[in-house]
Design a protein around this motif. Sequence first.
Motif, PDB file in Angstrom:
ATOM      1  N   GLY A  85      -9.137 -24.841 -17.713  1.00  0.00           N
ATOM      2  CA  GLY A  85      -8.694 -23.325 -18.171  1.00  0.00           C
ATOM      3  C   GLY A  85      -7.642 -22.638 -17.415  1.00  0.00           C
ATOM      4  N   PHE A  86      -6.843 -23.583 -16.620  1.00  0.00           N
ATOM      5  CA  PHE A  86      -5.685 -23.428 -15.749  1.00  0.00           C
ATOM      6  C   PHE A  86      -4.441 -23.942 -16.502  1.00  0.00           C
ATOM      7  CE2 PHE A  86      -9.048 -22.885 -12.715  1.00  0.00           C
ATOM      8  CZ  PHE A  86      -8.874 -21.662 -12.163  1.00  0.00           C
ATOM      9  N   THR A  87      -3.284 -22.968 -16.406  1.00  0.00           N
ATOM     10  CA  THR A  87      -2.057 -23.477 -16.889  1.00  0.00           C
ATOM     11  C   THR A  87      -1.295 -24.296 -15.995  1.00  0.00           C
ATOM     12  OG1 THR A  87      -2.018 -21.417 -18.245  1.00  0.00           O
ATOM     13  CG2 THR A  87       0.084 -22.808 -17.791  1.00  0.00           C
ATOM     14  N   ILE A  88      -0.866 -25.688 -16.248  1.00  0.00           N
ATOM     15  CA  ILE A  88      -0.138 -26.283 -15.292  1.00  0.00           C
ATOM     16  C   ILE A  88       0.983 -27.198 -16.185  1.00  0.00           C
ATOM     17  CG2 ILE A  88      -1.959 -28.254 -15.849  1.00  0.00           C
ATOM     18  CD1 ILE A  88      -1.070 -29.217 -12.835  1.00  0.00           C
ATOM     19  N   PRO A  89       2.415 -26.615 -16.323  1.00  0.00           N
ATOM     20  CA  PRO A  89       3.341 -27.230 -17.186  1.00  0.00           C
ATOM     21  C   PRO A  89       4.153 -28.130 -16.206  1.00  0.00           C
ATOM     22  CG  PRO A  89       4.046 -24.883 -16.361  1.00  0.00           C
ATOM     23  CD  PRO A  89       2.720 -25.461 -15.777  1.00  0.00           C
ATOM     24  N   LYS A  90       3.880 -29.526 -16.163  1.00  0.00           N
ATOM     25  CA  LYS A  90       4.319 -30.472 -15.219  1.00  0.00           C
ATOM     26  C   LYS A  90       5.598 -31.103 -16.109  1.00  0.00           C
ATOM     27  CE  LYS A  90       4.146 -33.063 -11.793  1.00  0.00           C
ATOM     28  NZ  LYS A  90       5.603 -33.291 -11.679  1.00  0.00           N
ATOM     29  N   THR A  91       6.832 -30.764 -15.410  1.00  0.00           N
ATOM     30  CA  THR A  91       7.946 -31.245 -15.584  1.00  0.00           C
ATOM     31  C   THR A  91       8.249 -32.534 -14.825  1.00  0.00           C
ATOM     32  OG1 THR A  91       9.431 -29.854 -14.202  1.00  0.00           O
ATOM     33  CG2 THR A  91       8.854 -29.111 -16.572  1.00  0.00           C
ATOM     34  N   SER A  92       8.599 -33.686 -15.394  1.00  0.00           N
ATOM     35  CA  SER A  92       8.562 -35.015 -14.325  1.00  0.00           C
ATOM     36  C   SER A  92      10.000 -35.446 -14.551  1.00  0.00           C
ATOM     37  CB  SER A  92       7.560 -35.923 -14.723  1.00  0.00           C
ATOM     38  OG  SER A  92       6.192 -35.185 -14.699  1.00  0.00           O
ATOM     39  N   SER A  93      10.265 -36.482 -13.190  1.00  0.00           N
ATOM     40  CA  SER A  93      11.560 -37.297 -13.314  1.00  0.00           C
ATOM     41  C   SER A  93      11.234 -38.585 -13.938  1.00  0.00           C
ATOM     42  CB  SER A  93      11.956 -37.114 -12.145  1.00  0.00           C
ATOM     43  OG  SER A  93      10.985 -37.910 -11.095  1.00  0.00           O
ATOM     44  N   ARG A  94      12.191 -39.237 -14.382  1.00  0.00           N
ATOM     45  CA  ARG A  94      12.217 -40.777 -14.633  1.00  0.00           C
ATOM     46  C   ARG A  94      12.668 -41.396 -13.227  1.00  0.00           C
ATOM     47  NH1 ARG A  94      12.087 -41.597 -19.842  1.00  0.00           N
ATOM     48  NH2 ARG A  94      12.543 -40.043 -21.239  1.00  0.00           N
ATOM     49  N   ALA A  95      12.275 -42.779 -13.133  1.00  0.00           N
ATOM     50  CA  ALA A  95      12.516 -43.558 -11.806  1.00  0.00           C
ATOM     51  C   ALA A  95      14.222 -43.505 -11.818  1.00  0.00           C
ATOM     52  CB  ALA A  95      11.822 -44.947 -11.933  1.00  0.00           C
ATOM     53  N   ILE A  96      14.454 -43.476 -10.548  1.00  0.00           N
ATOM     54  CA  ILE A  96      15.896 -43.485  -9.942  1.00  0.00           C
ATOM     55  C   ILE A  96      15.793 -45.019  -9.163  1.00  0.00           C
ATOM     56  CG2 ILE A  96      17.595 -42.885  -8.790  1.00  0.00           C
ATOM     57  CD1 ILE A  96      16.729 -40.090  -9.422  1.00  0.00           C
ATOM     58  N   THR A  97      14.918 -44.865  -8.375  1.00  0.00           N
ATOM     59  CA  THR A  97      15.001 -46.160  -7.266  1.00  0.00           C
ATOM     60  C   THR A  97      13.555 -46.797  -7.413  1.00  0.00           C
ATOM     61  OG1 THR A  97      14.223 -44.735  -5.598  1.00  0.00           O
ATOM     62  CG2 THR A  97      16.506 -45.133  -5.795  1.00  0.00           C
ATOM     63  N   SER A  98      12.526 -46.316  -8.125  1.00  0.00           N
ATOM     64  CA  SER A  98      11.307 -47.168  -8.229  1.00  0.00           C
ATOM     65  C   SER A  98      11.111 -47.589  -9.729  1.00  0.00           C
ATOM     66  CB  SER A  98      10.105 -45.711  -7.994  1.00  0.00           C
ATOM     67  OG  SER A  98      10.297 -44.913  -8.882  1.00  0.00           O
ATOM     68  N   PRO A  99       9.886 -48.512  -9.736  1.00  0.00           N
ATOM     69  CA  PRO A  99       9.626 -48.967 -11.104  1.00  0.00           C
ATOM     70  C   PRO A  99       9.073 -48.020 -12.065  1.00  0.00           C
ATOM     71  CG  PRO A  99       8.554 -50.065  -9.234  1.00  0.00           C
ATOM     72  CD  PRO A  99       9.112 -49.152  -8.802  1.00  0.00           C
ATOM     73  N   ALA A 100       8.513 -46.778 -11.730  1.00  0.00           N
ATOM     74  CA  ALA A 100       8.256 -45.875 -12.815  1.00  0.00           C
ATOM     75  C   ALA A 100       8.306 -44.467 -12.137  1.00  0.00           C
ATOM     76  CB  ALA A 100       6.709 -46.402 -13.180  1.00  0.00           C
ATOM     77  N   GLY A 101       8.804 -43.658 -13.076  1.00  0.00           N
ATOM     78  CA  GLY A 101       8.675 -42.108 -12.673  1.00  0.00           C
ATOM     79  C   GLY A 101       7.516 -41.554 -13.493  1.00  0.00           C
TER      80      GLY A 101
END
Length: 510
Positions: free
Chosen positions: A186-202
């Motif tokens: 019931g809690f609000t969680i707006p997750k904005t995320s990045s794409r990978a820059i130096t890793s295999p996956a963001g």
Amino acid sequence: MDLKVVILPYESAHYTIVLDQSVAKKLDLRPNDRVRVVSRSHEVIATVTIAKEFPSDSIGIYLNVSRILQVNEGEIVQVEPTEPPRSLNVIRKKLARGKITFEEAKQLMQDIVGGVLSEVEIAALVTAIHFQGMSIDEAYNLTVAMVETGRRLSLNRPTILDKHSLGGVPGDKTSLLVVPIIASLGFTIPKTSSRAITSPAGTADRMEAIAPVNLSIEEMTRVIEKTNGCIVWGGALNLAPADDIIIRVEYPLGIDPFFVPSILAKKLAVGSTHVVLDVPTGRGTKARTLEEARRISYDFIELGSMLGIKIQAVSTYAEEPVGYAVGPALEAREALQALSSLKPLDLVDKAVSLAGTLLEMVGIQNGYEIAFEALRTGKAEKKFRQIIEAQGGNPEVKPEDIPLGDKTLTIYSEEDGFVYFIDNPTIALVGKMAGAPIDKGAGVLLHVKIGDRVKPGDPLFTVYSYSSAKLQAVERLLETSKAVGIGKIAGRKMLLEKVSFTPSRPLLER
């Protein structure tokens, strides 16, 4: 001077135009001087590139500049020299060890977003802050200025939870569990995320293997209103856009002095009130020791308190990948499996620890147990599938529906003993060489974890790719690089320490 537009079919790194050397001479311009270019309805400040034998009645305009000016090939624009931007004085002041005021920070961010400052000038600012550090007041000024020069998410909800990881650990797909756990309660969680820059996956790469992540702010808002949560790519939202430009300059320099204001600007822009900060601790991360993790945590907690964001930093185990999967599709599969099977245990433990910490921050007792129950009863999986559907994906997707690379390479143990190390940088490099994150189905699937017993001939990990040539390159790398060590047993636990701190306004030193 009136000049005819020639559209150059390329994007420039910043706002740049091309003039013939004869035109530049008439206007008394040198390379990298600035001009004001005015169309019928818009104008832009751009830096000058001087060319030989370019049409003397024309101006070369790159695609990104033409979009701002809203001009077409052959239209007439007015070009005139202009003074250097005022923010250059701010950069010179910082180079001379001065302190950046809020008005100066705002001017800086406006000029960065407006394309007025070149990458060389931004690099000078980044380098000055890297070597001199910034005071907590400067960090506050820069953070708020970043937010004010972009869009903001307005949810009109009193409590907004969020989670951020400082990264450095392959396979860290915990956001794909934390978001649905929190949203299902019931809690609000707006997750904005990045794409990978130096890793295999963001995180955005992982989620994109299941559902679209390139949402607008309006689309993101609708998803949150329907499900309480989302996992979207932050780059499409224009939230604190100066941050994205600064990161682009920091990356080739291998430094990131803005990383505290950078992260908190994104959180402030989405209205976060409570944030759990995951500080992976171990080799190859920003915090190699618990002492470094505490020092980094104090900076975040201090600045967060000034911004009105409550932050709980958590140091987490980072001496091996989280779970077994590394790479967008493999990690998406493993996240879906974990939501229903509660395995692998280290992934579940870390995700539940982070979610439980968030719950306790808003007054929920026994947060770990409540978060785990949301997983055990299937509430979190049901919520995740609602989020997938709201973002435009298939809510009935099964792990095996997510395609993987059709070429594989499996590495086997040559020894009898226990796995005593898994080298994160080597595993990450193998995943990238296989094609991740651009090739969603590329990556590494571990068959062992630290402490596991192995015999000669037991599989250690499998590499997935769409390219035989890429797998051959991986094989050559592994002839000289050891990804998995066999020897004595090594124990582990996922949650190392919760960092508590009473803000006392120290300096942010980087």
